[in-house]
Design a protein around this motif. Sequence first.
Motif, mmCIF file in Angstrom:
data_model
loop_
_atom_site.group_PDB
_atom_site.id
_atom_site.type_symbol
_atom_site.label_atom_id
_atom_site.label_comp_id
_atom_site.label_asym_id
_atom_site.label_seq_id
_atom_site.Cartn_x
_atom_site.Cartn_y
_atom_site.Cartn_z
ATOM 1 N N ARG A 150 -21.822 -6.114 -35.140
ATOM 2 C CA ARG A 150 -22.046 -7.557 -35.148
ATOM 3 C C ARG A 150 -23.510 -7.892 -34.845
ATOM 4 O O ARG A 150 -24.116 -8.759 -35.454
ATOM 5 C CB ARG A 150 -21.154 -8.258 -34.127
ATOM 6 N N ASP A 153 -25.607 -7.238 -37.815
ATOM 7 C CA ASP A 153 -25.442 -8.314 -38.797
ATOM 8 C C ASP A 153 -26.348 -9.487 -38.455
ATOM 9 O O ASP A 153 -26.983 -10.083 -39.324
ATOM 10 C CB ASP A 153 -23.974 -8.750 -38.816
ATOM 11 N N ARG A 154 -26.423 -9.802 -37.173
ATOM 12 C CA ARG A 154 -27.307 -10.897 -36.738
ATOM 13 C C ARG A 154 -28.745 -10.587 -37.066
ATOM 14 O O ARG A 154 -29.505 -11.423 -37.537
ATOM 15 C CB ARG A 154 -27.118 -11.068 -35.228
ATOM 16 N N GLY A 157 -29.561 -11.063 -40.634
ATOM 17 C CA GLY A 157 -29.782 -12.478 -40.905
ATOM 18 C C GLY A 157 -31.198 -12.887 -40.529
ATOM 19 O O GLY A 157 -31.858 -13.639 -41.241
ATOM 20 N N GLU B 148 -24.696 -14.722 -51.275
ATOM 21 C CA GLU B 148 -24.866 -13.544 -50.444
ATOM 22 C C GLU B 148 -24.028 -13.732 -49.189
ATOM 23 O O GLU B 148 -23.636 -14.849 -48.882
ATOM 24 C CB GLU B 148 -26.318 -13.353 -50.050
ATOM 25 N N PRO B 149 -23.783 -12.646 -48.460
ATOM 26 C CA PRO B 149 -22.931 -12.801 -47.277
ATOM 27 C C PRO B 149 -23.601 -13.719 -46.250
ATOM 28 O O PRO B 149 -24.813 -13.768 -46.145
ATOM 29 C CB PRO B 149 -22.797 -11.380 -46.738
ATOM 30 N N ARG B 151 -24.504 -14.219 -42.655
ATOM 31 C CA ARG B 151 -24.662 -13.272 -41.563
ATOM 32 C C ARG B 151 -24.304 -13.893 -40.220
ATOM 33 O O ARG B 151 -24.350 -15.102 -40.039
ATOM 34 C CB ARG B 151 -26.114 -12.783 -41.519
ATOM 35 N N SER B 152 -24.019 -13.047 -39.258
ATOM 36 C CA SER B 152 -23.681 -13.494 -37.905
ATOM 37 C C SER B 152 -24.784 -14.380 -37.352
ATOM 38 O O SER B 152 -25.957 -14.069 -37.459
ATOM 39 C CB SER B 152 -23.524 -12.260 -37.019
ATOM 40 N N GLY B 153 -24.412 -15.518 -36.775
ATOM 41 C CA GLY B 153 -25.415 -16.416 -36.219
ATOM 42 C C GLY B 153 -25.892 -17.455 -37.202
ATOM 43 O O GLY B 153 -26.523 -18.434 -36.824
ATOM 44 N N GLN B 154 -25.601 -17.297 -38.493
ATOM 45 C CA GLN B 154 -26.028 -18.292 -39.481
ATOM 46 C C GLN B 154 -24.991 -19.383 -39.575
ATOM 47 O O GLN B 154 -23.799 -19.161 -39.354
ATOM 48 C CB GLN B 154 -26.220 -17.640 -40.853
ATOM 49 N N SER B 168 -18.978 -12.263 -47.892
ATOM 50 C CA SER B 168 -18.171 -12.460 -46.694
ATOM 51 C C SER B 168 -18.877 -13.358 -45.689
ATOM 52 O O SER B 168 -20.085 -13.542 -45.745
ATOM 53 C CB SER B 168 -17.881 -11.117 -46.020
ATOM 54 N N ALA B 170 -19.545 -13.443 -41.836
ATOM 55 C CA ALA B 170 -19.451 -12.471 -40.751
ATOM 56 C C ALA B 170 -18.945 -13.102 -39.461
ATOM 57 O O ALA B 170 -19.003 -14.315 -39.271
ATOM 58 C CB ALA B 170 -20.825 -11.858 -40.494
ATOM 59 N N SER B 171 -18.483 -12.271 -38.569
ATOM 60 C CA SER B 171 -18.071 -12.715 -37.245
ATOM 61 C C SER B 171 -19.270 -13.336 -36.541
ATOM 62 O O SER B 171 -20.345 -12.761 -36.505
ATOM 63 C CB SER B 171 -17.561 -11.497 -36.468
ATOM 64 N N ALA B 186 -14.371 -11.632 -47.197
ATOM 65 C CA ALA B 186 -13.627 -11.732 -45.946
ATOM 66 C C ALA B 186 -14.165 -12.881 -45.120
ATOM 67 O O ALA B 186 -15.368 -13.106 -45.057
ATOM 68 C CB ALA B 186 -13.758 -10.423 -45.173
ATOM 69 N N ARG B 188 -14.568 -13.793 -41.481
ATOM 70 C CA ARG B 188 -14.457 -13.231 -40.131
ATOM 71 C C ARG B 188 -15.016 -14.188 -39.093
ATOM 72 O O ARG B 188 -14.944 -13.927 -37.899
ATOM 73 C CB ARG B 188 -15.238 -11.912 -40.032
ATOM 74 N N LYS B 207 -9.766 -12.496 -47.544
ATOM 75 C CA LYS B 207 -9.284 -11.662 -46.439
ATOM 76 C C LYS B 207 -9.405 -12.507 -45.185
ATOM 77 O O LYS B 207 -10.513 -12.873 -44.783
ATOM 78 C CB LYS B 207 -10.215 -10.451 -46.324
ATOM 79 N N GLU B 211 -12.133 -16.367 -36.945
ATOM 80 C CA GLU B 211 -12.106 -16.665 -35.523
ATOM 81 C C GLU B 211 -11.545 -18.062 -35.298
ATOM 82 O O GLU B 211 -10.833 -18.307 -34.344
ATOM 83 C CB GLU B 211 -13.526 -16.585 -34.948
#
Lengths: 271, 249
Positions: A150, A153-154, A157, B148-149, B151-154, B168, B170-171, B186, B188, B207, B211
């Motif tokens: 995770r 992934d951040r 970004g 595009e996916p 991303r976490s935090g976006q 996807s 992201a979480s 997905a 997430r 998928k 959260e």
Amino acid sequence: MGKVIVVTSGKGGVGKTTSTAALGAALAQNGDKVVVVDFDVGLRNLDLVMGAERRVVYDLVNVIQGDAKLTQALIRDKRVDTLFLLPASQTRDKDNLTTEGVDRVITELKRVFDWVICDSPAGIERGATLAMRHADIAVVVTNPEVSSVRDSDRIIGLLDSKTLKAERGERMEKHLLLTRYDPARAQRGDMLKVEDVLEILSIPLLGIIPESMDVLRASNLGAPVTLADARSVPALAYFEAARRLAGEVLPVTMPGEKRGIFGKFFGRKAA
Amino acid sequence: MTKVLTSDARSIRIKGRSFLAVVLSPDLPFDDWLTRLDDLAARSAGFFLARPVVLDVTGLKIEQAELKALIAALTERNVSVMSIEGARHSILGPGMPPAIKGGRPVSDEAVTREPAVEQRQAAETASADEKPVTAEARPALQSLIIREPVRSGQSVMFPEGDVTIIGSVASGAEVIAGGSIHIYGALRGRAMAGSLGNASAQIFCRKLEAELIAIDGIYKMADDMEPSLHGQPVQLWLQGETIIAETLI
């Protein structure tokens, strides 16, 4: 004109410094001029892993603040003469890094070296964003476990938003380096499998570095893994990863495992 | 006499809404600037009608009297100033528009696009009297496509319409849309559809590992979702006050 690589992860303790040293040494052994730069101001580790901790006189912050010239701060490696280290300061902190100072230093390094590898600190604040700012290539180091994935992934970004390349509207070349991989634990389900990590992160795989005791031994000796024992399993994986960075197309294999099962990793690209 | 505090079962709904404001940045001397403004108003009639106007006085060395005079001059020209940006605390006072800050720049086209529509409409209705009066054009339902996916935090915010994501979510990421959300990948993270009060918005994903899901303010967390739906292609919609989920074929 050199290429700037940032080795980053978001999460701490996944293997950024180890990988920076190992990849730097691998590329330098091919004859390229390489400098590894430690951006973790205040918590420097790259000098320990490179075995240069007793030769640090000037550091990155000294150069930025004009107390020393770049040539005075660079430390040449005793084993490979095309490999240099620009250490971080241990007494200051990240607030001493200025954008203009880092711009100057990286521009100067790019003129002299073929590869400038920036070892990013953990986190997403100033130190990490300054380390990635000038990168042409990003190596995202990830452990196959949920919190590391995770955080990576951040960071991906941020690579697409807080870098000069992003500001110019260009795509940053990103690679995933999966470290501390344990196939047995992945099989049991304790660790994420490679395809799970790739599915979540969707960036091309640079290499898989297995969990190994050789890494700790090498850092205790003060040598990058690829110099301490070039035939150890992680060293071989790092050598292959360095070749892929240089542009070669090699199938990603798990060293020590039968090639056949992992044939599907051939030329693995993003989902 | 005893006072009875009635507890209203329905809590007060507070919603966020974003409006596009026109920011006018006058330069000194104001008289010259007002002349240029008149010129602009003559060329595009009704540009300022029904638009919130923010006056940006950052860096101008003026006193309260001059600012009041400017606001009065603008009112004469049918420009109603909603708030003032960049003013020193001392030059604002009671009876004047309030201070505002925190505006984000928007592309110039977004601002000029609409008056062109109004101008054409004004021309149409003027030239052909038999034509039925066209209703004021509501901005056409727009849709945002992201290839595009996320991303976490976006955070993807699109109150104007639907959002489609080819990739996807992201979480730790979130997608907030005024319309429906379609995820070819997905989910997430968090997905909030119908965020401006659209109860017919839906959420689709390939998928479901979300959260949090919300439609028109009604939300459901990961724990409250049926375990059998986890990892399945799912569509979610609102029926009354409950979110219904069904697997997609």
